[in-house]
Scaffold this motif. Structure first.
Motif, PDB file in Angstrom:
ATOM      1  N   HIS A 242       0.829  -1.205   0.000  1.00  0.00           N
ATOM      2  CA  HIS A 242       0.000   0.000   0.000  1.00  0.00           C
ATOM      3  C   HIS A 242       0.864   1.257   0.000  1.00  0.00           C
ATOM      4  O   HIS A 242       1.906   1.306   0.642  1.00  0.00           O
ATOM      5  CB  HIS A 242      -0.931   0.005   1.213  1.00  0.00           C
ATOM      6  N   ASP A 243       0.398   2.271  -0.709  1.00  0.00           N
ATOM      7  CA  ASP A 243       1.101   3.556  -0.751  1.00  0.00           C
ATOM      8  C   ASP A 243       0.186   4.628  -0.155  1.00  0.00           C
ATOM      9  O   ASP A 243      -0.781   5.049  -0.797  1.00  0.00           O
ATOM     10  CB  ASP A 243       1.473   3.915  -2.183  1.00  0.00           C
ATOM     11  N   PRO A 244       0.477   5.087   1.060  1.00  0.00           N
ATOM     12  CA  PRO A 244      -0.414   6.031   1.742  1.00  0.00           C
ATOM     13  C   PRO A 244      -0.164   7.503   1.394  1.00  0.00           C
ATOM     14  O   PRO A 244      -0.689   8.380   2.062  1.00  0.00           O
ATOM     15  CB  PRO A 244      -0.097   5.765   3.218  1.00  0.00           C
ATOM     16  N   ALA A 245       0.620   7.779   0.378  1.00  0.00           N
ATOM     17  CA  ALA A 245       1.018   9.162   0.085  1.00  0.00           C
ATOM     18  C   ALA A 245      -0.174  10.089  -0.119  1.00  0.00           C
ATOM     19  O   ALA A 245      -0.151  11.240   0.308  1.00  0.00           O
ATOM     20  CB  ALA A 245       1.914   9.191  -1.155  1.00  0.00           C
ATOM     21  N   SER A 246      -1.231   9.602  -0.744  1.00  0.00           N
ATOM     22  CA  SER A 246      -2.371  10.480  -1.054  1.00  0.00           C
ATOM     23  C   SER A 246      -3.477  10.421  -0.004  1.00  0.00           C
ATOM     24  O   SER A 246      -4.457  11.162  -0.107  1.00  0.00           O
ATOM     25  CB  SER A 246      -2.958  10.098  -2.415  1.00  0.00           C
ATOM     26  N   TRP A 247      -3.370   9.573   0.987  1.00  0.00           N
ATOM     27  CA  TRP A 247      -4.453   9.401   1.951  1.00  0.00           C
ATOM     28  C   TRP A 247      -4.783  10.668   2.724  1.00  0.00           C
ATOM     29  O   TRP A 247      -5.972  10.990   2.873  1.00  0.00           O
ATOM     30  CB  TRP A 247      -4.165   8.237   2.880  1.00  0.00           C
ATOM     31  N   PRO A 248      -3.808  11.421   3.238  1.00  0.00           N
ATOM     32  CA  PRO A 248      -4.173  12.664   3.934  1.00  0.00           C
ATOM     33  C   PRO A 248      -4.898  13.654   3.008  1.00  0.00           C
ATOM     34  O   PRO A 248      -5.851  14.310   3.427  1.00  0.00           O
ATOM     35  CB  PRO A 248      -2.830  13.221   4.398  1.00  0.00           C
ATOM     36  N   MET A 249      -4.471  13.730   1.764  1.00  0.00           N
ATOM     37  CA  MET A 249      -5.108  14.642   0.813  1.00  0.00           C
ATOM     38  C   MET A 249      -6.564  14.221   0.552  1.00  0.00           C
ATOM     39  O   MET A 249      -7.468  15.057   0.543  1.00  0.00           O
ATOM     40  CB  MET A 249      -4.326  14.652  -0.496  1.00  0.00           C
ATOM     41  N   GLN A 250      -6.786  12.916   0.371  1.00  0.00           N
ATOM     42  CA  GLN A 250      -8.148  12.437   0.142  1.00  0.00           C
ATOM     43  C   GLN A 250      -9.029  12.688   1.364  1.00  0.00           C
ATOM     44  O   GLN A 250     -10.190  13.092   1.234  1.00  0.00           O
ATOM     45  CB  GLN A 250      -8.135  10.941  -0.189  1.00  0.00           C
ATOM     46  N   ALA A 251      -8.469  12.453   2.543  1.00  0.00           N
ATOM     47  CA  ALA A 251      -9.228  12.682   3.778  1.00  0.00           C
ATOM     48  C   ALA A 251      -9.569  14.162   3.934  1.00  0.00           C
ATOM     49  O   ALA A 251     -10.647  14.510   4.417  1.00  0.00           O
ATOM     50  CB  ALA A 251      -8.438  12.180   4.976  1.00  0.00           C
ATOM     51  N   LYS A 252      -8.653  15.022   3.513  1.00  0.00           N
ATOM     52  CA  LYS A 252      -8.904  16.466   3.595  1.00  0.00           C
ATOM     53  C   LYS A 252     -10.067  16.854   2.685  1.00  0.00           C
ATOM     54  O   LYS A 252     -10.917  17.659   3.061  1.00  0.00           O
ATOM     55  CB  LYS A 252      -7.629  17.228   3.204  1.00  0.00           C
ATOM     56  N   MET A 253     -10.129  16.266   1.495  1.00  0.00           N
ATOM     57  CA  MET A 253     -11.251  16.536   0.583  1.00  0.00           C
ATOM     58  C   MET A 253     -12.563  16.055   1.192  1.00  0.00           C
ATOM     59  O   MET A 253     -13.581  16.746   1.119  1.00  0.00           O
ATOM     60  CB  MET A 253     -11.013  15.870  -0.776  1.00  0.00           C
ATOM     61  N   ALA A 254     -12.539  14.862   1.813  1.00  0.00           N
ATOM     62  CA  ALA A 254     -13.757  14.331   2.442  1.00  0.00           C
ATOM     63  C   ALA A 254     -14.178  15.207   3.613  1.00  0.00           C
ATOM     64  O   ALA A 254     -15.359  15.542   3.759  1.00  0.00           O
ATOM     65  CB  ALA A 254     -13.520  12.894   2.907  1.00  0.00           C
ATOM     66  N   HIS A 255     -13.219  15.611   4.437  1.00  0.00           N
ATOM     67  CA  HIS A 255     -13.520  16.450   5.602  1.00  0.00           C
ATOM     68  C   HIS A 255     -14.114  17.800   5.164  1.00  0.00           C
ATOM     69  O   HIS A 255     -15.051  18.295   5.790  1.00  0.00           O
ATOM     70  CB  HIS A 255     -12.253  16.670   6.422  1.00  0.00           C
ATOM     71  N   ALA A 256     -13.592  18.347   4.084  1.00  0.00           N
ATOM     72  CA  ALA A 256     -14.069  19.644   3.605  1.00  0.00           C
ATOM     73  C   ALA A 256     -15.363  19.530   2.798  1.00  0.00           C
ATOM     74  O   ALA A 256     -15.954  20.542   2.435  1.00  0.00           O
ATOM     75  CB  ALA A 256     -12.988  20.310   2.757  1.00  0.00           C
ATOM     76  N   GLY A 257     -15.797  18.308   2.489  1.00  0.00           N
ATOM     77  CA  GLY A 257     -17.031  18.120   1.731  1.00  0.00           C
ATOM     78  C   GLY A 257     -16.856  18.307   0.232  1.00  0.00           C
ATOM     79  O   GLY A 257     -17.818  18.541  -0.479  1.00  0.00           O
ATOM     80  N   HIS A 258     -15.633  18.158  -0.261  1.00  0.00           N
ATOM     81  CA  HIS A 258     -15.362  18.277  -1.699  1.00  0.00           C
ATOM     82  C   HIS A 258     -15.542  16.910  -2.359  1.00  0.00           C
ATOM     83  O   HIS A 258     -14.595  16.293  -2.839  1.00  0.00           O
ATOM     84  CB  HIS A 258     -13.943  18.801  -1.945  1.00  0.00           C
ATOM     85  N   TRP A 259     -16.781  16.443  -2.389  1.00  0.00           N
ATOM     86  CA  TRP A 259     -17.073  15.082  -2.831  1.00  0.00           C
ATOM     87  C   TRP A 259     -16.829  14.877  -4.320  1.00  0.00           C
ATOM     88  O   TRP A 259     -16.303  13.841  -4.730  1.00  0.00           O
ATOM     89  CB  TRP A 259     -18.495  14.699  -2.443  1.00  0.00           C
TER      90      TRP A 259
END
Length: 192
Positions: free
Chosen positions: A160-177
Motif C-alpha cells: 500500500h502507498d499512503p502518500a495520497s491518503w491525507p489529501m483524500q481525507a482532507k477533501m472528504a472532511h471539507a465536503g469536496h465530494w
C-alpha cells in the motif's frame, strides 16, 4: 578483344559494389528505425509516469503541511497563522450524506476512513488503533505517520502507498465530494 573482357569484369565488380552498399544502407536504415522506435515512450508509459508523479506530489504536499505545522509551533507569529488554518479545518461544512452519495455513487457514513482509496476495513482498524478515527485526523497526519500505521500491521501491508491518503481525507472532511470522486476515478487501484 582484350579491352572488352576488362570492361565486363569492371561492370561485374561495380554491380556487386553497389549491391553491397545498398544492402548495408538498407539494413542500417531498418536498425535505425527500430532503435529509434524503442526509445520513443509509449502513451501508457507517459500516463503511468504522470500518475506516479501526481501521487508523489500529493505525498510532498502532505509532508510540507506537516513541516509547516512543526515550524509554526515554535514561531509566535506563525502560531496565529496556524490557528487560523486550524479554524478553517474546524469549520468544515456539515456532513451532507445525500451530496456525498450523489458524488461518490454509494452511501457514505461520516468519518468512514474506507472512503479513502486504498483503505479497507483492516487498514481502517489499524488507524483506529493509532487513535485516527476521523477524516480530519487523517488529513492532519503526514504520509510518514500513515506509513507507520501500515508498518504496524506487518508485511502484508507493504504494497500500500499512503502518500495520497491525507489529501483524500482532507477533501472528504471539507465536503469536496465531486473533487474526491474525480481524483479517485483517475487513480483507482492503479488502473488508468
Amino acid at each position: 578483344m582484350c579491352s572488352i573482357s576488362i570492361e565486363m569484369e569492371f561492370n561485374g565488380t561495380t554491380i556487386w559494389y553497389w549491391l553491397i552498399v545498398a544492402l548495408v544502407g538498407f539494413g542500417a536504415a531498418i536498425l535505425g528505425y527500430f532503435f529509434g522506435k524503442s526509445d520513443t515512450p509509449n502513451v501508457s508509459d507517459i500516463a503511468d509516469e504522470l500518475n506516479v508523479l501526481e501521487i508523489e506530489n500529493a505525498k510532498l504536499k502532505a509532508d510540507l503541511d506537516t513541516c509547516k505545522k512543526r515550524l509554526a509551533s515554535g514561531n509566535p507569529s506563525s502560531q496565529k497563522e496556524n490557528a487560523q488554518n486550524t479554524l478553517v479545518m474546524d469549520k468544515a461544512p456539515i456532513f451532507d450524506a445525500t451530496l456525498a452519495k450523489n458524488a461518490m455513487g454509494k452511501k457514505i457514513k461520516e468519518n468512514d476512513l474506507k472512503i479513502v482509496e486504498g483503505i479497507g476495513p483492516k487498514i481502517e482498524e489499524l488507524f483506529h488503533n493509532f487513535n485516527i478515527k476521523t477524516w480530519k485526523q487523517l488529513a492532519e497526519s503526514s504520509a510518514d505517520k500513515c506509513q507507520e500505521v501500515l508498518d504496524s500491521g506487518g508485511k502484508r501491508y507493504r504494497l500500500h502507498d499512503p502518500a495520497s491518503w491525507p489529501m483524500q481525507a482532507k477533501m472528504a472532511h471539507a465536503g469536496h465530494w465531486k473533487q474526491l470522486a474525480d481524483w479517485q476515478e483517475k487513480h483507482r487501484a492503479g488502473k488508468y
